[in-house]
Design a protein around this motif. Structure first.
Motif, PDB file in Angstrom:
ATOM      1  N   ARG A  32       0.833  -1.196   0.000  1.00 38.41           N
ATOM      2  CA  ARG A  32       0.000   0.000   0.000  1.00 38.41           C
ATOM      3  C   ARG A  32       0.871   1.251   0.000  1.00 38.41           C
ATOM      4  NH1 ARG A  32      -3.362  -3.400   3.417  1.00 38.41           N
ATOM      5  NH2 ARG A  32      -2.288  -2.715   5.291  1.00 38.41           N
ATOM      6  N   ASN A  33       1.778   1.347   0.931  1.00 38.04           N
ATOM      7  CA  ASN A  33       2.635   2.527   1.001  1.00 38.04           C
ATOM      8  C   ASN A  33       3.852   2.199   1.857  1.00 38.04           C
ATOM      9  OD1 ASN A  33       3.725   5.031   0.856  1.00 38.04           O
ATOM     10  ND2 ASN A  33       2.191   6.051   2.101  1.00 38.04           N
ATOM     11  N   VAL A  34       4.949   1.856   1.217  1.00 37.77           N
ATOM     12  CA  VAL A  34       6.148   1.485   1.967  1.00 37.77           C
ATOM     13  C   VAL A  34       7.114   2.660   2.105  1.00 37.77           C
ATOM     14  CG1 VAL A  34       6.072  -0.989   1.548  1.00 37.77           C
ATOM     15  CG2 VAL A  34       7.115   0.509  -0.162  1.00 37.77           C
ATOM     16  N   VAL A  35       6.626   3.871   1.836  1.00 40.31           N
ATOM     17  CA  VAL A  35       7.405   5.091   2.052  1.00 40.31           C
ATOM     18  C   VAL A  35       6.673   5.955   3.062  1.00 40.31           C
ATOM     19  CG1 VAL A  35       8.363   7.186   1.027  1.00 40.31           C
ATOM     20  CG2 VAL A  35       8.316   5.086  -0.299  1.00 40.31           C
ATOM     21  N   ALA A  36       7.396   6.474   4.041  1.00 42.81           N
ATOM     22  CA  ALA A  36       6.804   7.408   4.996  1.00 42.81           C
ATOM     23  C   ALA A  36       7.777   8.557   5.227  1.00 42.81           C
ATOM     24  CB  ALA A  36       6.493   6.711   6.321  1.00 42.81           C
ATOM     25  N   ILE A  37       7.244   9.772   5.318  1.00 40.05           N
ATOM     26  CA  ILE A  37       8.073  10.962   5.547  1.00 40.05           C
ATOM     27  C   ILE A  37       7.774  11.507   6.928  1.00 40.05           C
ATOM     28  CG2 ILE A  37       8.745  13.221   4.680  1.00 40.05           C
ATOM     29  CD1 ILE A  37       7.497  12.470   2.025  1.00 40.05           C
ATOM     30  N   HIS A  38       8.824  11.706   7.709  1.00 39.38           N
ATOM     31  CA  HIS A  38       8.632  12.302   9.030  1.00 39.38           C
ATOM     32  C   HIS A  38       8.042  13.698   8.846  1.00 39.38           C
ATOM     33  CE1 HIS A  38       9.524  13.977  12.989  1.00 39.38           C
ATOM     34  NE2 HIS A  38       9.626  12.746  13.410  1.00 39.38           N
ATOM     35  N   PRO A  39       6.957  14.048   9.557  1.00 39.51           N
ATOM     36  CA  PRO A  39       6.265  15.317   9.312  1.00 39.51           C
ATOM     37  C   PRO A  39       7.045  16.563   9.680  1.00 39.51           C
ATOM     38  CG  PRO A  39       5.353  14.198  11.238  1.00 39.51           C
ATOM     39  CD  PRO A  39       6.293  13.233  10.596  1.00 39.51           C
ATOM     40  N   LEU A  40       8.122  16.417  10.452  1.00 39.94           N
ATOM     41  CA  LEU A  40       8.847  17.597  10.915  1.00 39.94           C
ATOM     42  C   LEU A  40      10.321  17.628  10.522  1.00 39.94           C
ATOM     43  CD1 LEU A  40       7.409  17.757  14.557  1.00 39.94           C
ATOM     44  CD2 LEU A  40       6.594  18.989  12.547  1.00 39.94           C
ATOM     45  N   GLU A  68      12.114  15.874   7.858  1.00 37.24           N
ATOM     46  CA  GLU A  68      12.580  15.502   6.518  1.00 37.24           C
ATOM     47  C   GLU A  68      13.380  14.195   6.510  1.00 37.24           C
ATOM     48  OE1 GLU A  68      12.849  19.956   4.577  1.00 37.24           O
ATOM     49  OE2 GLU A  68      14.696  18.909   5.009  1.00 37.24           O
ATOM     50  N   ILE A  69      12.852  13.217   7.185  1.00 37.26           N
ATOM     51  CA  ILE A  69      13.430  11.877   7.174  1.00 37.26           C
ATOM     52  C   ILE A  69      12.518  10.985   6.343  1.00 37.26           C
ATOM     53  CG2 ILE A  69      14.104   9.876   8.567  1.00 37.26           C
ATOM     54  CD1 ILE A  69      14.353  11.865  10.950  1.00 37.26           C
ATOM     55  N   VAL A  70      13.094  10.330   5.331  1.00 35.83           N
ATOM     56  CA  VAL A  70      12.337   9.390   4.515  1.00 35.83           C
ATOM     57  C   VAL A  70      12.629   7.983   5.020  1.00 35.83           C
ATOM     58  CG1 VAL A  70      11.995   8.422   2.211  1.00 35.83           C
ATOM     59  CG2 VAL A  70      12.400  10.876   2.490  1.00 35.83           C
ATOM     60  N   VAL A  71      11.578   7.261   5.381  1.00 35.71           N
ATOM     61  CA  VAL A  71      11.723   5.877   5.833  1.00 35.71           C
ATOM     62  C   VAL A  71      11.126   4.978   4.758  1.00 35.71           C
ATOM     63  CG1 VAL A  71      11.162   4.192   7.620  1.00 35.71           C
ATOM     64  CG2 VAL A  71      11.623   6.564   8.246  1.00 35.71           C
ATOM     65  N   TYR A  72      11.864   3.941   4.384  1.00 34.73           N
ATOM     66  CA  TYR A  72      11.435   3.048   3.318  1.00 34.73           C
ATOM     67  C   TYR A  72      11.592   1.605   3.781  1.00 34.73           C
ATOM     68  CZ  TYR A  72      10.220   2.349  -1.577  1.00 34.73           C
ATOM     69  OH  TYR A  72       9.545   2.046  -2.723  1.00 34.73           O
ATOM     70  N   ALA A  73      10.595   0.779   3.441  1.00 35.67           N
ATOM     71  CA  ALA A  73      10.632  -0.624   3.844  1.00 35.67           C
ATOM     72  C   ALA A  73      10.721  -1.530   2.626  1.00 35.67           C
ATOM     73  CB  ALA A  73       9.383  -0.973   4.648  1.00 35.67           C
ATOM     74  N   TYR A  74      11.495  -2.598   2.774  1.00 35.28           N
ATOM     75  CA  TYR A  74      11.587  -3.640   1.753  1.00 35.28           C
ATOM     76  C   TYR A  74      11.479  -4.979   2.474  1.00 35.28           C
ATOM     77  CZ  TYR A  74      13.569  -6.767  -1.752  1.00 35.28           C
ATOM     78  OH  TYR A  74      13.767  -7.807  -2.632  1.00 35.28           O
ATOM     79  N   LYS A  75      10.289  -5.591   2.399  1.00 40.89           N
ATOM     80  CA  LYS A  75      10.002  -6.823   3.126  1.00 40.89           C
ATOM     81  C   LYS A  75      10.208  -6.598   4.616  1.00 40.89           C
ATOM     82  CE  LYS A  75      10.795  -9.852  -0.803  1.00 40.89           C
ATOM     83  NZ  LYS A  75      11.481 -11.042  -1.339  1.00 40.89           N
ATOM     84  N   GLN A  76      11.263  -7.156   5.219  1.00 42.21           N
ATOM     85  CA  GLN A  76      11.491  -6.969   6.657  1.00 42.21           C
ATOM     86  C   GLN A  76      12.669  -6.032   6.932  1.00 42.21           C
ATOM     87  OE1 GLN A  76      11.493 -10.644   8.937  1.00 42.21           O
ATOM     88  NE2 GLN A  76       9.956 -11.573   7.605  1.00 42.21           N
ATOM     89  N   ASP A  77      13.132  -5.348   5.909  1.00 44.64           N
ATOM     90  CA  ASP A  77      14.229  -4.392   6.067  1.00 44.64           C
ATOM     91  C   ASP A  77      13.677  -2.971   6.037  1.00 44.64           C
ATOM     92  OD1 ASP A  77      16.157  -6.382   6.177  1.00 44.64           O
ATOM     93  OD2 ASP A  77      16.389  -6.417   3.994  1.00 44.64           O
ATOM     94  N   ILE A  78      14.185  -2.125   6.931  1.00 44.35           N
ATOM     95  CA  ILE A  78      13.742  -0.734   7.027  1.00 44.35           C
ATOM     96  C   ILE A  78      14.964   0.170   6.938  1.00 44.35           C
ATOM     97  CG2 ILE A  78      12.341   0.903   8.338  1.00 44.35           C
ATOM     98  CD1 ILE A  78      11.493  -1.546  10.077  1.00 44.35           C
ATOM     99  N   TYR A  79      14.880   1.193   6.102  1.00 44.00           N
ATOM    100  CA  TYR A  79      15.973   2.141   5.934  1.00 44.00           C
ATOM    101  C   TYR A  79      15.454   3.561   6.106  1.00 44.00           C
ATOM    102  CZ  TYR A  79      18.414  -1.827   3.856  1.00 44.00           C
ATOM    103  OH  TYR A  79      18.976  -3.058   3.638  1.00 44.00           O
ATOM    104  N   ALA A  80      16.324   4.429   6.583  1.00 41.69           N
ATOM    105  CA  ALA A  80      15.984   5.845   6.732  1.00 41.69           C
ATOM    106  C   ALA A  80      17.044   6.692   6.049  1.00 41.69           C
ATOM    107  CB  ALA A  80      15.890   6.222   8.209  1.00 41.69           C
TER     108      ALA A  80
END
Length: 244
Positions: free
Chosen positions: A39-47, A49-61
């Protein structure tokens, strides 16, 4: 961030992926194929400017602030967490950026992001290991352990609210409201949508309405909130539910 968002979600995702590929071992083609299944594996911190991205069970910022400040690709920080044993289908920050949810097909994890954690994500050069462990807790573990195949159809944070209210719609046509500041095991309120539908149709005096048949066939697939307003009305307390 606004500039990237205005170009559209597809191009925005593409640019995020390029940032990740430059600073980690994640391959763009692999993540692109995975993101189309989610659905949406990208999230942006609202304050911050941190982009968090998920790939299966891996999470990167990735820190966009670091990129702007240094005019160079930002090192990706790999986020590890406890209790993560499912593929992530969606990521979501609450309105203050203090909480992040990892949403799977039938499990949701809740991560609390302290000021120290936000600082390390915003300034990746201060984290030589390029990895950050953030503890997590499972929301509604009791409900999902007793009904292990209960699918999560949608989870949304209540907007413009510092209290951590999370609404979760599940495949049993129940919308649950969780106050994560108070209790992550039991919902604060439970709305059985099929029952609401029955009452609504009876009020319409619909003679053709078959309550048992409707209860079996009803499928609520999504929901949204009314416009947040500071006026004395019920807009911000309204939930719109989509029925298929």
């Amino acid at each position: 961030v606004k500039t990237m968002e205005e170009r559209g979600s597809k191009q925005f995702n593409s640019e995020c992926l390029k940032l990740l590929e430059q600073s980690s071992n994640v391959k763009v083609n692999e993540v692109s194929r995975y993101s189309f299944q989610c659905r949406n594996v990208v999230a942006i911190h609202p304050l911050n400017e941190i982009v968090v991205y998920a790939y299966k069970q891996d999470i990167y910022a990735v820190s966009l602030r670091h990129i702007k400040r240094n005019a160079t690709p930002s090192p990706a920080i790999k986020i590890t967490t406890t209790n993560l044993n499912f593929d992530i289908l969606e990521l979501s920050f609450n309105s203050t950026g203090q909480a992040l949810t990892l949403i799977g097909s039938n499990t949701i994890l809740f991560l609390y992001l302290s000021k120290d954690i936000i600082h390390l994500l915003t300034n990746p050069d201060q984290n030589s290991k390029r990895e950050l462990l953030i503890p997590s807790e499972s929301i509604g573990h009791f409900i999902h352990s007793t009904t292990p195949n209960l699918q999560i159809r949608r989870a949304r944070w209540y907007p413009d609210e510092e209290v951590k209210y999370l609404y979760i719609l599940t495949a049993d046509n129940v919308l649950r409201l969780w106050n994560l500041d108070q209790n992550i095991d039991e919902p604060e309120q439970t709305f059985r949508l099929s029952e609401f539908l029955s009452v609504f149709n009876r009020k319409l005096n619909d003679d053709s309405f078959d309550e048992e048949e409707s209860s079996d066939q009803s499928k609520f697939i999504d929901f949204s909130f009314g416009t947040f307003s500071h006026h004395a009305d019920w807009s911000s307390f309204t939930v719109y539910v989509l029925q298929a």
